[in-house]
Each structure stands twice: as structure tokens, then as C-alpha cells.
Scaffold this motif. Sequence first.
Motif, PDB file in Angstrom:
ATOM      1  N   SER A  73       0.811  -1.493  -0.031  1.00  0.00           N
ATOM      2  CA  SER A  73       0.035  -0.317  -0.326  1.00  0.00           C
ATOM      3  C   SER A  73       0.735   1.306   0.352  1.00  0.00           C
ATOM      4  O   SER A  73       0.783   2.528  -0.291  1.00  0.00           O
ATOM      5  N   THR A  76       1.229   2.276  -3.337  1.00  0.00           N
ATOM      6  CA  THR A  76      -0.449   2.592  -4.532  1.00  0.00           C
ATOM      7  C   THR A  76      -0.156   4.344  -3.547  1.00  0.00           C
ATOM      8  O   THR A  76      -0.508   4.822  -4.237  1.00  0.00           O
ATOM      9  N   ALA A  77       0.309   4.203  -2.661  1.00  0.00           N
ATOM     10  CA  ALA A  77      -0.007   5.520  -1.649  1.00  0.00           C
ATOM     11  C   ALA A  77       0.561   6.292  -2.523  1.00  0.00           C
ATOM     12  O   ALA A  77       0.293   7.749  -2.864  1.00  0.00           O
ATOM     13  N   ARG A  79       2.216   6.712  -5.466  1.00  0.00           N
ATOM     14  CA  ARG A  79       1.595   6.736  -6.714  1.00  0.00           C
ATOM     15  C   ARG A  79       0.589   7.825  -7.489  1.00  0.00           C
ATOM     16  O   ARG A  79       0.165   8.259  -8.077  1.00  0.00           O
ATOM     17  N   LEU A  80      -0.236   7.389  -6.163  1.00  0.00           N
ATOM     18  CA  LEU A  80      -1.026   8.385  -6.096  1.00  0.00           C
ATOM     19  C   LEU A  80      -0.891   9.624  -5.734  1.00  0.00           C
ATOM     20  O   LEU A  80      -1.386  10.742  -5.890  1.00  0.00           O
ATOM     21  N   VAL A 148      -3.021  11.288   1.733  1.00  0.00           N
ATOM     22  CA  VAL A 148      -2.892   9.933   1.565  1.00  0.00           C
ATOM     23  C   VAL A 148      -3.417   9.060   2.360  1.00  0.00           C
ATOM     24  O   VAL A 148      -2.112   9.194   3.251  1.00  0.00           O
ATOM     25  N   ALA A 150      -2.405   4.849   3.628  1.00  0.00           N
ATOM     26  CA  ALA A 150      -1.832   4.147   2.562  1.00  0.00           C
ATOM     27  C   ALA A 150      -3.351   2.637   2.916  1.00  0.00           C
ATOM     28  O   ALA A 150      -3.361   1.689   2.269  1.00  0.00           O
ATOM     29  N   ASN A 151      -3.621   2.509   4.261  1.00  0.00           N
ATOM     30  CA  ASN A 151      -5.150   1.943   4.542  1.00  0.00           C
ATOM     31  C   ASN A 151      -5.260   2.139   5.978  1.00  0.00           C
ATOM     32  O   ASN A 151      -4.959   3.080   6.467  1.00  0.00           O
ATOM     33  N   ALA A 184      -5.511   4.213  -0.537  1.00  0.00           N
ATOM     34  CA  ALA A 184      -4.818   3.189  -1.318  1.00  0.00           C
ATOM     35  C   ALA A 184      -4.840   2.068  -1.136  1.00  0.00           C
ATOM     36  O   ALA A 184      -4.946   1.277  -2.459  1.00  0.00           O
ATOM     37  N   PRO A 190      -7.288   0.808  -5.604  1.00  0.00           N
ATOM     38  CA  PRO A 190      -6.218   1.388  -6.018  1.00  0.00           C
ATOM     39  C   PRO A 190      -4.860   0.165  -6.201  1.00  0.00           C
ATOM     40  O   PRO A 190      -4.135  -0.506  -6.614  1.00  0.00           O
ATOM     41  N   LEU A 191      -4.975  -0.304  -4.299  1.00  0.00           N
ATOM     42  CA  LEU A 191      -3.633  -1.559  -4.789  1.00  0.00           C
ATOM     43  C   LEU A 191      -3.791  -2.284  -5.667  1.00  0.00           C
ATOM     44  O   LEU A 191      -2.774  -3.335  -5.845  1.00  0.00           O
ATOM     45  N   ASP A 194      -2.792  -2.030  -9.085  1.00  0.00           N
ATOM     46  CA  ASP A 194      -1.406  -1.922  -9.156  1.00  0.00           C
ATOM     47  C   ASP A 194      -1.512  -3.759  -8.863  1.00  0.00           C
ATOM     48  O   ASP A 194      -0.387  -3.855  -9.579  1.00  0.00           O
TER      49      ASP A 194
END
Length: 327
Positions: A73, A76-77, A79-80, A148, A150-151, A184, A190-191, A194
Motif C-alpha cells: 500500500s 500505491t499511496a 503513486r497516488l 493519502v 495507505a490503508n 490507497a 488502487p492497490l 496495481d
Amino acid sequence: MTVLRTQYDVLLLDLDGTLYAGAHAIPGTQAALGQGTQALYYVTNNASRSPSAVSAHLTELGFDSEDDRVVTSSQTAVRLLAERLEPGAAVLVVGTDALADEVTRVGLLPVREFADSPVAVVQGHSTETNWSILAEACLAIRAGALWVAANLDTTLPSERGLVLGNGSMVAALRAATRQEPLVAGKPAAPLMEDALARSGCSRPLVVGDRLDTDIEGAHAVSIDSLLVLTGVSTPGDVLRAPIEQRPTYIAATLDSLNQPAVESLVGADSKWSVSVNGSALVVDGPVVGDEMSLLRAVAPVAWANPSFQTLEASDAGVADLFASWLV
């Protein structure tokens, strides 16, 4: 009969509560995963460690792993963030140095203080998170910084039981800022997106222990899922699951991957008759087979009648199981 795993080309595997609890592998998981040819990708909401550290831990525990098959995550975080910020923008990091390194990797500047004028905040799990860093993040978010997370996992499995997860820390900032983060990790899409892109799969299966992250995450990208009851979610949780948290398969352990798919598929079972009597679900039949097959038979009836209050059975063994499910 068709073995469950052979219907899929990639297994998207959760980690905490599915493969291991804390530092120790869940018994039998390595052997279960080693019996097939499907590609194994490890998809984790935990943003506290780098992909290479996660992969090294998996290898140490006896799992087949490589760095590029770990999807976190934290990746992905950031990336966002990179999609929304100018290169070199300052990002206040609430989390580990591994999360800060991911920020650097995408060309952004990790900082730890509001005085450094962050335009964004990224928050991931860390056992070192304290009031001071949450205060810095609070100031940034209240000043308009992009946030943002991560989770949103409120808990995290450990050898000692469930402990605070990143979502519990996110809740503190939510209360203090009255803002909502961009998320994320699972169950947000999103995760999982990815992981799908990284694996290049055509027939993926999500495998996890949590209805509210792993299974809901599978629903978010419209793919099949297997719930294993080795971590957070319980039989009682399954029976109360909303539509977006209902798995395709349910099993006690990962070895179900190597058994006929029909044995883990949620649905009616000829061993039992499940009916509705007012606010009760009534099962007719003795304890035959195992607890999981009974759960898979009862679940669809429970889902169709979400206002049920009790589970009833004439057989004492079934009644005892029901009592343990609804505690």
C-alpha cells in the motif's frame, strides 16, 4: 473434480493473518502454496516495510518470493501522490523510513515537520507513530494539504492477538481535522489495480483473512476471492457480511487451494437443510463433514435474510457450533 487453484493463473495473497501472524508463518501455509504452478503475488496493506524487506521475510519463512512480486500500500499511496503533485513537492510522512523512501522514489520530498511547508500528507502504519507526528500532520491537513492513507485497517494481527492498525491512527486525524483521506489500500481499488497490472494476470484469485479489506477489495475490482479463517474474520462475521464483503469461497486453511473447488464454494450442501422461521435460521441435519461446509451452506441463507437474530438446530453438535459462531 477441478482443483480450486487450477481455475486461476495468479494468486493475489494477503500477508498478515493469511500467511503469517507477526514473525511466524501460519502452520501449513508454505506447503499449501508450494503445490501449484500459479504465480504468487503478495498484496499487503501494511506500509511499514519496503517490498524488499517483505520479500526477505517471506523467503526466510519458506515462501517463494521476489521483490517485484510484493505489492504494498505504500507503493500505491505514493503513486497516488505522484499523479497529483509536482515533482519535488514536500510530503509530510506519518510512518516508517521505508514509506519515506517510497516518497523519494517517485521524485517527491519526504519531510517530518509542518514548518517544511508540505503540500501533502501520507500516512502508513508504524509502531513509532506518536502525538508529535500526528500533530504535524494535523496542522498540514487543516492547512489544506492532500491527505493519502495507505490503508484504513483498524487492527493488525500479531502473535499476541489483534493490535492497533493504521486505521486507528487515521481515525485520530479524521477526528481532529474533519477531513477524509484518499485511501490507497484494500478495500479501496488502487492497490488491487496495481497488483493486477503488475501480475499481468487474466484469471486472478484474491486470498485473504479479512472480509472488510481482502474480500471487499476483490469486489472493488470484480474478481473472485477465497476467505481463509486463519486471521481476523470469523464465521459470525461471514453470516453478517454485506454484499460487497461476500467471498466466492470459504475455507479453514490455505490447503483448500489444492482441493476440489466445489468443496470451498459458498452454496447449498445436501448434508443440511437450511430454512427460515421468523427471525431464526434453522438447520436440519447432523454434524457431517466439517464446520466450513456447514458455514458455506448457511451463509447464503443468512445473506438473503440479514435481519435474522438466532441460529437453531435440533442436532446438539450443530447447536454448539452455532453458539461459538455468534459469541
